[in-house]
Enzyme design. Structure first.
Site, PDB file in Angstrom:
ATOM      1  N   SER A  74       1.495   9.305  -0.704  1.00 57.83           N
ATOM      2  CA  SER A  74       0.924   9.113  -2.047  1.00 57.83           C
ATOM      3  C   SER A  74      -0.402   8.390  -1.894  1.00 57.83           C
ATOM      4  O   SER A  74      -0.611   7.697  -0.893  1.00 57.83           O
ATOM      5  CB  SER A  74       1.875   8.248  -2.886  1.00 57.83           C
ATOM      6  OG  SER A  74       1.219   7.764  -4.035  1.00 57.83           O
ATOM      7  N   TYR A  92       7.775   1.206  -4.810  1.00 54.60           N
ATOM      8  CA  TYR A  92       7.207   2.523  -4.489  1.00 54.60           C
ATOM      9  C   TYR A  92       5.993   2.379  -3.564  1.00 54.60           C
ATOM     10  O   TYR A  92       5.883   3.063  -2.541  1.00 54.60           O
ATOM     11  CB  TYR A  92       6.818   3.228  -5.791  1.00 54.60           C
ATOM     12  CG  TYR A  92       6.335   4.642  -5.617  1.00 54.60           C
ATOM     13  CD1 TYR A  92       7.238   5.693  -5.473  1.00 54.60           C
ATOM     14  CD2 TYR A  92       4.972   4.941  -5.580  1.00 54.60           C
ATOM     15  CE1 TYR A  92       6.796   6.992  -5.320  1.00 54.60           C
ATOM     16  CE2 TYR A  92       4.523   6.237  -5.424  1.00 54.60           C
ATOM     17  CZ  TYR A  92       5.439   7.264  -5.291  1.00 54.60           C
ATOM     18  OH  TYR A  92       4.999   8.554  -5.134  1.00 54.60           O
TER      19      TYR A  92
END
Ligand code: BGC
Length: 282
Positions: free
Chosen positions: A167, A180
């Site tokens: 990401s 995350y």
């Protein structure tokens, strides 16, 4: 007119050369979102695909049906990537069905968002165990199989390819998402260390770091015109990404066309990493 969630057209249907003919790919979390698009893309490029999913067999079977109705080969396999024995079974089934594995796309991932002071240990552990431990467990099984088989140059000049779906948050801190962001920060060093360790065995390991892609994980960021306009402030290219944007890069990274690419993160983010906040500030 400024782009909105309604006016932005989706990408035209991607066309794929059959650069992965004869190869077998395991794609984790492949029943929806980026994983689904990657599974369909790899299949369109000629790979047989193991469509891994963690729940909801119907969606996974639909991906399989779509691949088979286009003349490809696929199976759906239930496994929680955070569980060692389930990952071992996933690879056992893949190898039994298709003979070996050449490509792993470590895609399965989730979010359990909370402010730091409210984050429960369960929210922390769930995200770390799927997003980071899951990538380790799958990569380990894939590498074992690549080493057992070694290179078969008729199929690929590499013994195997591992693609970690990371990401932009492997680099960009993200308030309210400590679990995350930490998991994706972990993916960078896992990916690079695996790449360094496995390169002499002709195993390539790379990451794709998506920005904002139109999937169920971030539906709140794009499903209203207001949310979409806000999101575009973070995207210099002024459109949300589509899952196919990632699939096309995954096909290239899995193919011999990228044979000298090893240990790198490819950001596929419409420029989100370019600090757009500095355009009129700083
Ligand atoms: C997250 C999305 C988010 C994007 C950009 C991704 O990794 O899963 O929810 O929209 O990063 O911030």
């Amino acid at each position: 007119m400024s782009p909105s969630s309604k006016t932005v057209s989706r990408l035209p249907q991607a066309t794929y050369q059959r650069v992965l003919a004869g190869q077998v790919a395991v794609v984790t979390g492949a029943s929806s979102g980026i994983g689904k698009a990657v599974a369909l893309g790899l299949a369109a490029a000629g790979a047989s695909v193991v469509v891994n999913y963690a729940s909801g067999s119907t969606a996974a079977e639909e991906v399989v049906d779509k691949i088979e109705s286009s003349g490809g080969r696929a199976i759906a396999v239930l496994a929680d990537v955070a569980k060692e024995t389930e990952v071992q079974d996933l690879f056992r089934v893949a190898i039994k069905t298709f003979g070996t594995v050449h490509i792993l796309v470590n895609n399965a991932g989730l979010q359990r968002d909370a402010a730091l002071v409210d984050m429960t240990l369960d929210q922390w552990n769930t995200v770390l165990s799927v997003n980071l431990t899951g990538q380790f467990l799958c990569a380990r099984e894939a590498a074992r199989e690549f080493m057992r088989r070694e290179v078969d140059r008729r199929i690929s000049v590499a013994a195997g390819k591992i693609i970690c779906i990371s990401s932009v948050h492997e680099m960009i801190p993200w308030a309210g998402h400590a679990n995350y962001a930490a998991s994706k920060g972990g993916v960078v060093m896992l990916m690079k260390t695996m790449a360094q360790e496995l390169a002499p065995l002709r195993i390539r390991v790379n990451s794709i770091a998506p920005g904002a892609i139109r999937t169920p994980i971030n539906v709140g960021a794009w499903d209203t015109p207001q949310a979409y306009q806000n999101l575009l402030k973070l995207i210099p290219y002024k459109r949300i990404g589509e899952p196919e944007d990632i699939a096309q890069v995954a096909v290239w990274l899995a193919s011999d066309a990228s044979d000298y690419v090893n240990g790198t993160t490819l950001f596929v983010d419409g420029g989100m990493m370019l600090y757009p906040g500095f355009v009129d500030n700083g």
